[in-house]
Design an enzyme around this catalytic site. Structure first.
Site, mmCIF file in Angstrom:
data_model
loop_
_atom_site.group_PDB
_atom_site.id
_atom_site.type_symbol
_atom_site.label_atom_id
_atom_site.label_comp_id
_atom_site.label_asym_id
_atom_site.label_seq_id
_atom_site.Cartn_x
_atom_site.Cartn_y
_atom_site.Cartn_z
ATOM 1 N N ASN A 9 0.872 -1.172 0.000
ATOM 2 C CA ASN A 9 0.000 0.000 0.000
ATOM 3 C C ASN A 9 0.909 1.222 0.000
ATOM 4 O OD1 ASN A 9 -1.762 2.071 0.478
ATOM 5 N ND2 ASN A 9 -2.354 1.409 2.533
ATOM 6 N N TRP A 10 0.996 1.856 -1.161
ATOM 7 C CA TRP A 10 1.932 2.984 -1.283
ATOM 8 C C TRP A 10 1.402 4.246 -0.612
ATOM 9 C CZ3 TRP A 10 4.033 2.809 -7.060
ATOM 10 C CH2 TRP A 10 4.925 1.742 -7.166
ATOM 11 N N LYS A 11 0.135 4.251 -0.221
ATOM 12 C CA LYS A 11 -0.466 5.446 0.378
ATOM 13 C C LYS A 11 -0.224 6.642 -0.558
ATOM 14 C CE LYS A 11 -0.056 3.205 4.803
ATOM 15 N NZ LYS A 11 0.099 3.286 6.234
ATOM 16 N N HIS A 94 -9.412 1.483 4.861
ATOM 17 C CA HIS A 94 -8.131 1.573 5.580
ATOM 18 C C HIS A 94 -8.318 2.482 6.795
ATOM 19 C CE1 HIS A 94 -3.986 2.541 6.520
ATOM 20 N NE2 HIS A 94 -3.671 1.437 5.886
ATOM 21 N N GLU A 96 -6.623 4.788 7.922
ATOM 22 C CA GLU A 96 -6.364 6.213 7.648
ATOM 23 C C GLU A 96 -7.592 6.866 7.021
ATOM 24 O OE1 GLU A 96 -2.731 5.550 5.531
ATOM 25 O OE2 GLU A 96 -1.782 4.978 7.424
ATOM 26 N N GLU A 166 -5.121 -4.767 10.583
ATOM 27 C CA GLU A 166 -4.061 -3.786 10.777
ATOM 28 C C GLU A 166 -4.292 -3.035 12.089
ATOM 29 O OE1 GLU A 166 -2.233 -2.690 6.654
ATOM 30 O OE2 GLU A 166 -3.749 -1.229 7.202
ATOM 31 N N GLY A 172 3.009 2.267 10.713
ATOM 32 C CA GLY A 172 3.989 3.331 10.536
ATOM 33 C C GLY A 172 4.756 3.688 11.805
ATOM 34 N N SER A 212 3.818 -2.227 10.147
ATOM 35 C CA SER A 212 5.278 -2.331 10.289
ATOM 36 C C SER A 212 5.835 -3.697 9.870
ATOM 37 C CB SER A 212 5.712 -1.971 11.711
ATOM 38 O OG SER A 212 5.346 -0.633 12.008
ATOM 39 N N GLY A 233 3.001 -1.156 4.168
ATOM 40 C CA GLY A 233 3.061 0.268 3.836
ATOM 41 C C GLY A 233 4.479 0.692 3.495
ATOM 42 N N GLY A 234 5.157 1.325 4.449
ATOM 43 C CA GLY A 234 6.484 1.906 4.225
ATOM 44 C C GLY A 234 7.475 0.984 3.527
HETATM 45 P P1 13P Z 1 3.276 0.339 7.567
HETATM 46 O O1 13P Z 1 3.732 -0.952 6.952
HETATM 47 O O2 13P Z 1 4.031 1.535 7.058
HETATM 48 O O3 13P Z 1 3.228 0.245 9.058
HETATM 49 O O4 13P Z 1 1.769 0.570 7.075
HETATM 50 C C1 13P Z 1 0.855 -0.449 7.191
HETATM 51 C C2 13P Z 1 -0.364 -0.102 6.432
HETATM 52 O O5 13P Z 1 -1.104 0.787 6.833
HETATM 53 C C3 13P Z 1 -0.630 -0.810 5.181
HETATM 54 O O6 13P Z 1 -1.908 -0.564 4.726
#
Ligand code: 13P
Length: 251
Positions: A9-11, A94, A96, A166, A172, A212, A233-234
């Site tokens: 997930n590149w956000k 998600h 967020e 999640e 993050g 993470s 994510g990251g």
């Molecule tokens: P991180 O891997 O950066 O913690 O993010 C997880 C996430 O929200 C994937 O959708």
């Protein structure tokens, strides 16, 4: 045996030129993987991502969609639009989006239904925040979110839904749930699915862990009984690191 799914997930990261470069570097590194590899990219990168993954084993997803098919919803993108350009997956609900854009369980449910109407495969996210975890109500929160998200779907649709657990406190932050905790949470979600839709559906539904995930913890997380892969994510923004996660079983 459930297939492993590793989704990035590149956000709100990566420009079209960075997307092209990423895929050029990443695709050869994961070409032998048996996992379903998905990159969920920003809308403006979708076209480039779809074009550049044509000859690869990488699938493309969006990160959100509106539940209406079309109309006066300035700035929104519908499931029909995503499907029309060849998108296969879409992340729904998600944390967020729930946190910053007011998405409720009801909206998440509507989006999930709309995704199926347009032939998209949804990746629906659930997860507790730190306060809920500390109060000891995490399991209630995530099983309730699961129930409300899936409400009104057919058994076949539930089977084709990817659920991503999640925990918000792990996103993050560098804090990962222990593999045992994450596996137990995912087992609780699977049990809820079994209660509502039957054991056969629950045994097939793919449930990912997110929060993470990195190359150093992927193997441990993904080797548990119930975690079917990750939503990353990251660590999905760097081709070598994300490839190591996809190839977690080959190190
Ligand atoms: P991180 O891997 O950066 O913690 O993010 C997880 C996430 O929200 C994937 O959708």
């Amino acid at each position: 045996m459930r297939k492993k799914v590793i989704a990035g997930n590149w956000k709100m990261n990566m420009l079209p030129n960075e997307t092209i470069k990423f895929i050029d570097d990443f695709a050869p590194l994961v070409k032998d993987s048996e996992a379903e590899i998905i990159l969920c990219v920003p809308y403006v990168d979708l076209f480039y991502a779809l074009l550049n993954t044509q000859e690869t084993n990488i699938k493309i997803g969006a990160q959100n969609m509106h539940y209406e098919e079309k109309g006066a919803y300035t700035g929104e993108i519908s499931g029909r639009m995503l499907k029309s350009v060849g998108v296969e997956y879409v992340i729904i609900g998600h944390s967020e989006r729930r946190q910053y854009f007011g998405e409720t369980d009801e909206i998440v449910n509507k989006k999930l239904k709309a995704a199926f109407e347009h032939g998209l495969k949804p990746i629906v996210c659930v997860g507790e925040n730190l306060e809920q975890r500390e109060k000891g109500i995490a399991e209630d929160v995530i099983t309730k979110q699961t129930e409300l998200a899936l409400e009104g779907l057919s058994k076949d649709e539930v089977k084709d839904t990817i659920i991503a657990y999640e925990p918000i406190w792990a996103i993050g932050t560098g804090k990962t749930a222990t593999s045992e905790d994450a596996n137990n949470a995912i087992k609780a979600i699977r049990n809820k699915v079994a209660k509502l839709y039957g054991k056969a559906v629950a045994e097939e539904v793919i449930i990912l862990y997110g929060g993470s995930v990195k190359s150093s913890n992927a193997a441990e997380l993904f080797s548990t009984s119930d975690i079917d892969g990750g939503l990353v994510g990251g660590a999905s923004l760097k081709p070598e690191e994300f490839a190591k996660i996809v190839n977690y079983d080959k190190q």
